[in-house]
Structure formats: C-alpha cells, structure tokens
Write a protein that holds these residues in place. Structure first.
Motif, PDB file in Angstrom:
ATOM      1  N   PRO A  39       0.839  -1.199   0.000  1.00  0.00           N
ATOM      2  CA  PRO A  39       0.000   0.000   0.000  1.00  0.00           C
ATOM      3  C   PRO A  39       0.876   1.251   0.000  1.00  0.00           C
ATOM      4  CG  PRO A  39      -0.673  -1.516   1.741  1.00  0.00           C
ATOM      5  CD  PRO A  39       0.604  -2.045   1.173  1.00  0.00           C
ATOM      6  N   GLY A  40       0.473   2.227  -0.796  1.00  0.00           N
ATOM      7  CA  GLY A  40       1.182   3.505  -0.785  1.00  0.00           C
ATOM      8  C   GLY A  40       2.459   3.517  -1.573  1.00  0.00           C
ATOM      9  N   GLU A  41       2.669   2.525  -2.432  1.00  0.00           N
ATOM     10  CA  GLU A  41       3.868   2.592  -3.273  1.00  0.00           C
ATOM     11  C   GLU A  41       3.533   2.358  -4.741  1.00  0.00           C
ATOM     12  OE1 GLU A  41       7.069  -0.149  -2.552  1.00  0.00           O
ATOM     13  OE2 GLU A  41       5.812  -1.907  -2.818  1.00  0.00           O
ATOM     14  N   ILE A  42       4.397   2.947  -5.561  1.00  0.00           N
ATOM     15  CA  ILE A  42       4.275   2.799  -7.010  1.00  0.00           C
ATOM     16  C   ILE A  42       5.488   2.010  -7.488  1.00  0.00           C
ATOM     17  CG2 ILE A  42       4.156   3.993  -9.226  1.00  0.00           C
ATOM     18  CD1 ILE A  42       2.999   6.416  -7.720  1.00  0.00           C
ATOM     19  N   VAL A  43       5.194   0.904  -8.129  1.00  0.00           N
ATOM     20  CA  VAL A  43       6.234   0.015  -8.618  1.00  0.00           C
ATOM     21  C   VAL A  43       6.270   0.120 -10.138  1.00  0.00           C
ATOM     22  CG1 VAL A  43       6.757  -2.430  -8.933  1.00  0.00           C
ATOM     23  CG2 VAL A  43       6.089  -1.581  -6.685  1.00  0.00           C
ATOM     24  N   GLY A  44       7.438   0.379 -10.683  1.00  0.00           N
ATOM     25  CA  GLY A  44       7.585   0.452 -12.132  1.00  0.00           C
ATOM     26  C   GLY A  44       8.068  -0.880 -12.657  1.00  0.00           C
ATOM     27  N   LEU A  45       7.449  -1.341 -13.749  1.00  0.00           N
ATOM     28  CA  LEU A  45       7.858  -2.591 -14.390  1.00  0.00           C
ATOM     29  C   LEU A  45       8.353  -2.225 -15.783  1.00  0.00           C
ATOM     30  CD1 LEU A  45       7.900  -5.694 -14.189  1.00  0.00           C
ATOM     31  CD2 LEU A  45       5.528  -5.686 -14.959  1.00  0.00           C
ATOM     32  N   LEU A  46       9.652  -2.440 -15.991  1.00  0.00           N
ATOM     33  CA  LEU A  46      10.280  -1.951 -17.217  1.00  0.00           C
ATOM     34  C   LEU A  46      10.849  -3.085 -18.042  1.00  0.00           C
ATOM     35  CD1 LEU A  46      11.831   0.805 -15.214  1.00  0.00           C
ATOM     36  CD2 LEU A  46      11.068   1.329 -17.499  1.00  0.00           C
ATOM     37  N   VAL A 193       3.507  -0.307 -15.841  1.00  0.00           N
ATOM     38  CA  VAL A 193       4.415  -0.765 -16.899  1.00  0.00           C
ATOM     39  C   VAL A 193       4.859   0.435 -17.712  1.00  0.00           C
ATOM     40  CG1 VAL A 193       4.490  -1.988 -19.116  1.00  0.00           C
ATOM     41  CG2 VAL A 193       3.522  -3.106 -17.103  1.00  0.00           C
ATOM     42  N   GLU A 194       6.144   0.553 -17.916  1.00  0.00           N
ATOM     43  CA  GLU A 194       6.674   1.650 -18.725  1.00  0.00           C
ATOM     44  C   GLU A 194       7.781   1.104 -19.601  1.00  0.00           C
ATOM     45  OE1 GLU A 194       6.380   5.051 -19.201  1.00  0.00           O
ATOM     46  OE2 GLU A 194       4.461   4.999 -18.143  1.00  0.00           O
ATOM     47  N   GLN A 195       7.987   1.726 -20.769  1.00  0.00           N
ATOM     48  CA  GLN A 195       9.116   1.301 -21.616  1.00  0.00           C
ATOM     49  C   GLN A 195      10.372   2.084 -21.274  1.00  0.00           C
ATOM     50  OE1 GLN A 195       9.543   0.184 -25.330  1.00  0.00           O
ATOM     51  NE2 GLN A 195       7.642  -0.953 -25.533  1.00  0.00           N
ATOM     52  N   HIS A 196      10.179   3.298 -20.769  1.00  0.00           N
ATOM     53  CA  HIS A 196      11.339   4.171 -20.586  1.00  0.00           C
ATOM     54  C   HIS A 196      11.624   4.395 -19.113  1.00  0.00           C
ATOM     55  CE1 HIS A 196      11.244   4.798 -24.827  1.00  0.00           C
ATOM     56  NE2 HIS A 196       9.960   5.085 -24.738  1.00  0.00           N
ATOM     57  N   VAL A 197      12.850   4.147 -18.738  1.00  0.00           N
ATOM     58  CA  VAL A 197      13.216   4.258 -17.331  1.00  0.00           C
ATOM     59  C   VAL A 197      13.067   5.695 -16.848  1.00  0.00           C
ATOM     60  CG1 VAL A 197      15.715   4.452 -17.758  1.00  0.00           C
ATOM     61  CG2 VAL A 197      14.919   3.566 -15.587  1.00  0.00           C
ATOM     62  N   ARG A 198      13.322   6.643 -17.745  1.00  0.00           N
ATOM     63  CA  ARG A 198      13.232   8.039 -17.307  1.00  0.00           C
ATOM     64  C   ARG A 198      11.799   8.428 -16.974  1.00  0.00           C
ATOM     65  NH1 ARG A 198      18.472  10.412 -18.727  1.00  0.00           N
ATOM     66  NH2 ARG A 198      19.534   8.672 -19.705  1.00  0.00           N
ATOM     67  N   SER A 199      10.829   7.957 -17.763  1.00  0.00           N
ATOM     68  CA  SER A 199       9.445   8.303 -17.418  1.00  0.00           C
ATOM     69  C   SER A 199       9.016   7.546 -16.164  1.00  0.00           C
ATOM     70  CB  SER A 199       8.484   8.085 -18.583  1.00  0.00           C
ATOM     71  OG  SER A 199       8.682   6.838 -19.167  1.00  0.00           O
ATOM     72  N   GLN A 202       9.967   9.260 -13.008  1.00  0.00           N
ATOM     73  CA  GLN A 202       9.220  10.455 -12.602  1.00  0.00           C
ATOM     74  C   GLN A 202       8.245  10.120 -11.477  1.00  0.00           C
ATOM     75  OE1 GLN A 202       7.041  12.463 -15.689  1.00  0.00           O
ATOM     76  NE2 GLN A 202       8.612  12.006 -17.195  1.00  0.00           N
ATOM     77  N   ILE A 203       7.878   8.860 -11.373  1.00  0.00           N
ATOM     78  CA  ILE A 203       6.776   8.530 -10.460  1.00  0.00           C
ATOM     79  C   ILE A 203       7.049   7.329  -9.560  1.00  0.00           C
ATOM     80  CG2 ILE A 203       5.603   7.241 -12.329  1.00  0.00           C
ATOM     81  CD1 ILE A 203       2.945   8.086 -10.986  1.00  0.00           C
ATOM     82  N   ALA A 204       7.831   6.349 -10.031  1.00  0.00           N
ATOM     83  CA  ALA A 204       7.925   5.086  -9.282  1.00  0.00           C
ATOM     84  C   ALA A 204       8.777   5.222  -8.020  1.00  0.00           C
ATOM     85  CB  ALA A 204       8.507   4.002 -10.183  1.00  0.00           C
ATOM     86  N   ASP A 205       8.428   4.432  -7.014  1.00  0.00           N
ATOM     87  CA  ASP A 205       9.236   4.335  -5.791  1.00  0.00           C
ATOM     88  C   ASP A 205      10.255   3.222  -5.922  1.00  0.00           C
ATOM     89  OD1 ASP A 205       7.702   6.275  -4.221  1.00  0.00           O
ATOM     90  OD2 ASP A 205       6.103   4.807  -4.437  1.00  0.00           O
ATOM     91  N   ARG A 206       9.851   2.149  -6.597  1.00  0.00           N
ATOM     92  CA  ARG A 206      10.748   1.015  -6.840  1.00  0.00           C
ATOM     93  C   ARG A 206      10.569   0.563  -8.275  1.00  0.00           C
ATOM     94  NH1 ARG A 206       9.943  -3.679  -4.755  1.00  0.00           N
ATOM     95  NH2 ARG A 206       7.806  -3.332  -4.106  1.00  0.00           N
ATOM     96  N   ILE A 207      11.587  -0.148  -8.762  1.00  0.00           N
ATOM     97  CA  ILE A 207      11.559  -0.562 -10.172  1.00  0.00           C
ATOM     98  C   ILE A 207      12.010  -2.019 -10.314  1.00  0.00           C
ATOM     99  CG2 ILE A 207      12.803  -0.176 -12.361  1.00  0.00           C
ATOM    100  CD1 ILE A 207      12.086   2.600 -12.158  1.00  0.00           C
ATOM    101  N   TYR A 208      11.347  -2.725 -11.215  1.00  0.00           N
ATOM    102  CA  TYR A 208      11.793  -4.061 -11.634  1.00  0.00           C
ATOM    103  C   TYR A 208      12.069  -3.976 -13.138  1.00  0.00           C
ATOM    104  CZ  TYR A 208       9.526  -5.848  -7.364  1.00  0.00           C
ATOM    105  OH  TYR A 208       9.134  -6.092  -6.062  1.00  0.00           O
TER     106      TYR A 208
END
Ligand code: ATP
Ligand code: MG
Length: 244
Positions: A39-46, A193-199, A202-208
């Motif tokens: 809860p309360g986190e944004i995870v980026g999947l790249l 889900v994002e293709q670009h790490v830079r975008s 801008q928002i994610a707290d953690r990234i995979y």
C-alpha cells in the motif's frame, strides 16, 4: 502464518508474484518472477518490447494463469478471475484505452464502477467535455478518462500498462500527479508498466526490470537514478540487441 494485526496488515503486500512462471499455451514467457506492491507505493515494471511486461500484468490481474508459482492478492493465493479481483479492489488499465467511444464522457463515467463525481474531482478538466462522445476526444483526453474511471472506483491496487505511450509530456504529468495523489492519500498500490526508465522514474518508488521474461534488476528509484545510462544500455535495448 499467524493472522496479522490490522497494523501489520498495512505493510503486507497487496499483490505479489512468487516464483511466477507464466505464458501462453503452456510456453513460458515470464520465468521465476518475484515481485510485490505494498500500500502507498508505485512500482515500475520496465523492459524492452517483448520482455514480458504485459504478460506479467495479465498474470497479476488474473487474465493469464500461472504455469507454476503463484499470484497472491490481498494475502490469498486463491485463483481468481479479473472480474473477481476487480470486485475486491483491483483496477486494470490496459494498453488500449478502455473507453466506450460512442458514448459521451458523462456516460462513460456513469458506466464505471466508481462515482462519476469523484472522477471529476480527480480530473476537473473532464468537466468541459462531459457531453462529448469519447471517440471525439484527443488521445490524451481519452487516457485521462480511462484513468479517471479506474481511480474513481477507489481501487486498492491499480495496474496500468504503458499509460504514457504516445502522450504529450504535459498530459503524462497530469496522469502521474493524479496517481501519486491517490497513492499518498489513500494508500493505493500501483504497478506501472513503462518502456522508458526516465518516465518511470518520474513517479515510481521502486523498479523491476525484465529482460526476455526474467527480472534482471530491481531496486529503489533512488538507486536507479544513479545508473540511468547503464540501465538503458544494458537492459532496455531493443529485443534484437538483447539477443546478442
Ligand atoms: N497472446 C499471446 N500468445 C502467445 N504469445 C504471446 C502472447 N502475447 C505475448 N506473447 C509473447 O510473450 C512474450 C512477452 O510479450 P509481452 O507482450 O508480455 O511483452 P511486453 O514486454 O509487454 O512487450 P511490449 O513492450 O511490446 O508491449 C513475447 O515473446 C510475445 O511474443
Ligand atoms: Mg506490452
């Protein structure tokens, strides 16, 4: 496991993949994936094209079954369809903008699972377009409408596939700000889900980061920010480069 107290529950993952292998027709496209969102986190999947991002999202939401391993939603490993998960607070925004093109903005909002007035509070700019058919909105406005419907259902978990694809940076900013507000104020957990790490950063707290169906790197956004060039060159090159 003992029943967690309500205080501890807050830090438990809302959604989790454990040793997940999944794909199509018994052929794995995603291998041994471990991923979670709290809860309360944004995870980026790249990942590059074909890396397995959409497949992962489809498995997390219940549309694609695990071959092995499991998906746990709200602490339960029971197999559930997307419709069942949606009733329990999972909201999915797919790559296609899911609006009814022949209906007006107002009608689209009324047909959503959520409260139309809340959707307009989240995105006031939609008020100007209430009587317009969704098919006549710009791509950016359609994406705003899609996300407004998703957030107005007050999801506990939001899964979004390439939300920013093809949109002007100013629209992306508005979408990301709305998501961040819901995450901070209501404790929604988000997999983006994002293709670009830079975008994503801008928002994610953690990234995979996925490469050919495997998670090859994970970490906090702070860690990733220091390795941008390396990450782009090593992990996010197109599928042709990745085969070399
Ligand atoms: N419906 C399907 N049936 C069979 N194979 C599929 C299907 N959808 C995707 N795949 C395969 O699974 C692998 C992962 O695809 P996936 O769509 O998950 O990648 P992605 O990271 O979302 O790519 P993109 O950035 O292009 O959207 C690819 O090899 C793809 O060809
Ligand atoms: Mg995809």
């Amino acid at each position: 496991m003992t029943e967690p107290s309500s205080r501890e529950t807050v830090t438990e993952p809302l959604l989790e993949a454990r040793d997940l292998v999944t794909g199509y027709g018994g052929v794995a496209a995603v291998h041994q994936l471990n991923l979670h969102v709290k809860p309360g986190e944004i995870v980026g999947l790249l990942g590059a094209n074909g890396a397995g991002k959409t497949t992962t999202l489809m498995a997390l939401c219940g549309e694609v079954a695990p071959i092995s391993g499991e998906v746990r939603f709200l602490g339960s490993a029971n197999r559930m369809s997307l419709a069942q998960r949606a009733r329990q607070g999972l909201s999915l925004v797919t790559e296609e903008r899911s609006v009814f093109m022949g209906l007006t903005t107002a009608e689209n909002l009324r047909l959503g699972r959520g409260d139309a007035e809340l959707a307009l509070e989240i995105f006031p700019l939609l008020r100007e377009h209430l009587q317009r058919k969704a098919g006549l909105l710009s791509g950016g406005q359609q994406q705003v409408l899609t996300l407004a419907r998703a957030l107005a259902s007050k999801p506990r978990v939001l899964l979004a596939d390439e939300l920013s694809l093809g949109l002007a940076p100013i629209i992306v900013q508005q979408l990301f700000e709305a998501i961040r507000r819901e995450v901070d104020e209501r404790g929604v957990g988000v997999v983006l889900v994002e293709q670009h790490v830079r975008s994503a950063l801008q928002i994610a707290d953690r990234i995979y980061i996925l490469q050919r169906g495997r998670c090859v790197l994970e970490g906090t956004a702070v860690e990733m920010r220091g390795r941008l060039d390396e990450i782009e060159a090593t992990y996010l090159a197109g599928p042709v480069d990745a085969e070399v």
